[in-house]
Design a protein around this motif. Structure first.
Motif, mmCIF file in Angstrom:
data_model
loop_
_atom_site.group_PDB
_atom_site.id
_atom_site.type_symbol
_atom_site.label_atom_id
_atom_site.label_comp_id
_atom_site.label_asym_id
_atom_site.label_seq_id
_atom_site.Cartn_x
_atom_site.Cartn_y
_atom_site.Cartn_z
ATOM 1 N N PHE A 42 0.846 -1.179 0.000
ATOM 2 C CA PHE A 42 0.000 0.000 0.000
ATOM 3 C C PHE A 42 0.892 1.242 0.000
ATOM 4 C CE2 PHE A 42 -3.090 -2.991 1.653
ATOM 5 C CZ PHE A 42 -4.312 -2.522 1.181
ATOM 6 N N ARG A 43 0.341 2.355 -0.429
ATOM 7 C CA ARG A 43 1.006 3.644 -0.275
ATOM 8 C C ARG A 43 0.564 4.237 1.065
ATOM 9 N NH1 ARG A 43 2.163 7.246 -5.162
ATOM 10 N NH2 ARG A 43 4.127 7.076 -4.037
ATOM 11 N N ILE A 44 1.513 4.734 1.852
ATOM 12 C CA ILE A 44 1.154 5.215 3.194
ATOM 13 C C ILE A 44 1.253 6.731 3.315
ATOM 14 C CG2 ILE A 44 1.822 3.036 4.245
ATOM 15 C CD1 ILE A 44 4.293 4.582 5.396
ATOM 16 N N GLY A 45 1.527 7.435 2.218
ATOM 17 C CA GLY A 45 1.494 8.887 2.233
ATOM 18 C C GLY A 45 2.382 9.505 3.297
ATOM 19 N N SER A 46 1.833 10.446 4.048
ATOM 20 C CA SER A 46 2.632 11.269 4.953
ATOM 21 C C SER A 46 3.162 10.556 6.181
ATOM 22 C CB SER A 46 1.826 12.501 5.379
ATOM 23 O OG SER A 46 1.756 13.429 4.333
ATOM 24 N N HIS B 133 2.346 -5.769 -7.764
ATOM 25 C CA HIS B 133 2.868 -5.566 -6.418
ATOM 26 C C HIS B 133 2.081 -4.562 -5.575
ATOM 27 C CE1 HIS B 133 6.380 -7.998 -7.237
ATOM 28 N NE2 HIS B 133 6.615 -7.302 -8.334
ATOM 29 N N LEU B 134 1.433 -3.599 -6.210
ATOM 30 C CA LEU B 134 0.805 -2.528 -5.454
ATOM 31 C C LEU B 134 -0.716 -2.637 -5.490
ATOM 32 C CD1 LEU B 134 1.461 0.169 -3.920
ATOM 33 C CD2 LEU B 134 1.131 1.329 -6.109
ATOM 34 N N VAL B 135 -1.345 -2.577 -4.321
ATOM 35 C CA VAL B 135 -2.799 -2.526 -4.277
ATOM 36 C C VAL B 135 -3.244 -1.247 -4.977
ATOM 37 C CG1 VAL B 135 -4.820 -2.418 -2.781
ATOM 38 C CG2 VAL B 135 -2.866 -3.838 -2.133
ATOM 39 N N ARG B 136 -4.184 -1.365 -5.901
ATOM 40 C CA ARG B 136 -4.564 -0.235 -6.740
ATOM 41 C C ARG B 136 -5.363 0.799 -5.946
ATOM 42 N NH1 ARG B 136 -4.871 0.162 -12.480
ATOM 43 N NH2 ARG B 136 -4.667 2.392 -12.860
ATOM 44 N N GLY B 137 -5.062 2.073 -6.192
ATOM 45 C CA GLY B 137 -5.780 3.149 -5.541
ATOM 46 C C GLY B 137 -6.944 3.631 -6.391
ATOM 47 N N TYR B 138 -8.077 3.884 -5.752
ATOM 48 C CA TYR B 138 -9.293 4.294 -6.467
ATOM 49 C C TYR B 138 -9.866 5.570 -5.880
ATOM 50 C CZ TYR B 138 -9.142 -0.295 -8.600
ATOM 51 O OH TYR B 138 -8.736 -1.397 -9.307
ATOM 52 N N ASP B 139 -10.730 6.200 -6.681
ATOM 53 C CA ASP B 139 -11.456 7.374 -6.241
ATOM 54 C C ASP B 139 -12.567 6.948 -5.269
ATOM 55 O OD1 ASP B 139 -12.219 10.013 -6.050
ATOM 56 O OD2 ASP B 139 -12.053 10.373 -8.211
ATOM 57 N N ARG B 140 -13.387 7.895 -4.845
ATOM 58 C CA ARG B 140 -14.394 7.625 -3.816
ATOM 59 C C ARG B 140 -15.387 6.534 -4.211
ATOM 60 N NH1 ARG B 140 -14.797 11.595 0.168
ATOM 61 N NH2 ARG B 140 -13.506 13.439 -0.192
ATOM 62 N N ASP B 141 -15.600 6.359 -5.529
ATOM 63 C CA ASP B 141 -16.563 5.346 -5.958
ATOM 64 C C ASP B 141 -16.018 3.930 -5.866
ATOM 65 O OD1 ASP B 141 -14.737 5.287 -8.027
ATOM 66 O OD2 ASP B 141 -16.124 6.027 -9.561
ATOM 67 N N GLY B 142 -14.739 3.781 -5.554
ATOM 68 C CA GLY B 142 -14.139 2.460 -5.450
ATOM 69 C C GLY B 142 -13.946 1.770 -6.781
ATOM 70 N N SER C 164 4.276 -2.861 2.992
ATOM 71 C CA SER C 164 3.228 -3.813 3.380
ATOM 72 C C SER C 164 2.760 -3.547 4.805
ATOM 73 C CB SER C 164 3.765 -5.245 3.288
ATOM 74 O OG SER C 164 4.732 -5.486 4.308
ATOM 75 N N THR C 165 1.564 -4.031 5.098
ATOM 76 C CA THR C 165 1.026 -3.896 6.450
ATOM 77 C C THR C 165 1.868 -4.665 7.456
ATOM 78 O OG1 THR C 165 -1.195 -3.621 5.546
ATOM 79 C CG2 THR C 165 -1.036 -4.244 7.870
ATOM 80 N N SER C 166 2.340 -5.837 7.078
ATOM 81 C CA SER C 166 3.159 -6.625 8.010
ATOM 82 C C SER C 166 4.427 -5.876 8.386
ATOM 83 C CB SER C 166 3.500 -7.991 7.407
ATOM 84 O OG SER C 166 4.196 -7.847 6.183
ATOM 85 N N ASP C 167 5.038 -5.178 7.418
ATOM 86 C CA ASP C 167 6.245 -4.411 7.724
ATOM 87 C C ASP C 167 5.922 -3.156 8.535
ATOM 88 O OD1 ASP C 167 8.083 -6.130 6.657
ATOM 89 O OD2 ASP C 167 8.290 -5.079 4.744
#
Length: 338
Positions: free
Chosen positions: A75-79, A221-230, A250-253
């Motif tokens: 996942f992307r974790i941004g800030s 490798h990357l979970v795709r990011g979507y707009d509000r409509d999913g 990853s969440t585990s890391d």
């Protein structure tokens, strides 16, 4: 109620005697929110200072690639990346003559900002705590479509890093400050910022998934990011300054990181980072409030917030198509990432 908000409330109110299967209840309700809010995928976990207490993943890597996600999906974790940037700066201070209190102009001969108050120099501490006096990045910088070198990025819009009040007084969120910190780390360590994080943070903690560069191929490798409509995909956001929000992990890391913050730098029985360095991540050292003894606010890549008298430290992340949150409280010995 968003899953981030629900998870926070659950952790605070958690009582083993209150429910026969409290974590299962949590997971059912988060799954319901996922459906009602059109969230295509989410992963989360809760830890104490010794072990992972609970973790789950829901959804698929993309709406057209129906491959279920797991705790190892990226996942992307941004800030939340800013917390790693701050940790890198404090580790550099621990390992070299560099000090976060030193004026940036004494480290970088041509600092990439304009300080209208030369008698009040900007320091790395101020950049980490958002008290340097900058406004935030311009729209041009936020929306720039490709990655640049730090030198080229600083040339894009120098006016966005012009002080609008005296440095060291007020905390005002500015993403470009992390870019300047990255330049400082590179100048002192003689290493690329990404390499420094890998050698000093990711590798010692076993965060093998962590990368500040776009993973290839993205769809795998990357979970795709979507707009509000999913359903509407959002293109990969190439942050101009990766140090403020470009981390893919990853969440585990991330649960390893949550645990190391909660346990004063220890993980799996080993002291990975010095205890005093982890403590400094939560210490506010600049700003008007600090001058009168207030220790609450935005520290170094982590900020304080409270719930029913309990102080938490954490950070949120927003990276076009992704939302994340990391928080921990030593008082209740719990940390979580979602």
């Amino acid at each position: 109620m968003t899953p981030l908000r629900f998870l926070f409330i659950f952790i605070f109110l958690f009582s083993p005697s209150a429910y026969s299967n409290p974590f299962h209840q949590l997971d059912r309700e988060i799954a319901e929110v996922k459906t009602s809010e059109n969230i295509s995928a989410l992963a989360y976990g809760i830890v104490d200072d010794r072990k992972v207490l609970w973790h789950r993943a829901h959804g698929h890597h993309s709406v057209d690639q129906r491959r279920p996600i797991g705790l190892d999906s990226l996942f992307r974790i941004g800030s939340i990346t800013k917390s790693f940037t701050a940790l890198a700066a404090l580790l550099l201070e621990e390992r070299s003559p560099f000090s976060t209190k030193t004026a940036v102009k004494d480290i970088l001969p041509s600092p990439p900002f304009i300080n209208e108050w030369p008698k009040h120099p900007i320091t790395t501490e101020m950049l980490l705590e958002h008290t340097a006096g900058f406004s935030d990045m311009s729209k041009l910088e936020f929306d720039y479509p490709k990655r640049l070198s730090l030198e080229a990025a600083f040339l894009l819009n120098p006016q966005s890093r012009k002080t609008i009040w005296q440095p060291g007084l007020h905390s005002s969120y500015s993403n470009s400050g992390a870019g300047v910190v990255a330049a400082i780390i590179e100048a002192v360590s003689h290493m690329r910022f990404e390499q420094y994080l890998d050698e000093l943070i990711f590798t010692p903690l076993g965060q093998n998934s962590a990368t500040l560069s776009p993973p290839e191929p993205l769809y795998k490798h990357l979970v795709r990011g979507y707009d509000r409509d999913g359903e509407t995909p959002i293109p990969y956001w190439h942050q101009l300054y990766p140090a403020f929000g470009a981390l893919n992990i990853s969440t585990s890391d991330m649960l390893k990181y949550a645990q190391v913050l909660l346990s004063d730098g220890r993980y799996s029985g080993k002291q990975i980072f010095p205890e005093q360095v982890i403590a400094r991540l939560t210490q506010v050292t600049t700003g008007l409030g600090r001058t009168i003894g207030l220790e609450y606010g935005y520290a170094k890549g982590l900020y304080h917030f409270q719930r029913q008298g309990v102080t938490f430290y954490g950070h949120g992340g927003d990276a076009d198509g992704y939302l994340s949150f990391l928080a921990f409280s030593k008082k209740i010995n719990r940390a979580y990432f979602i």
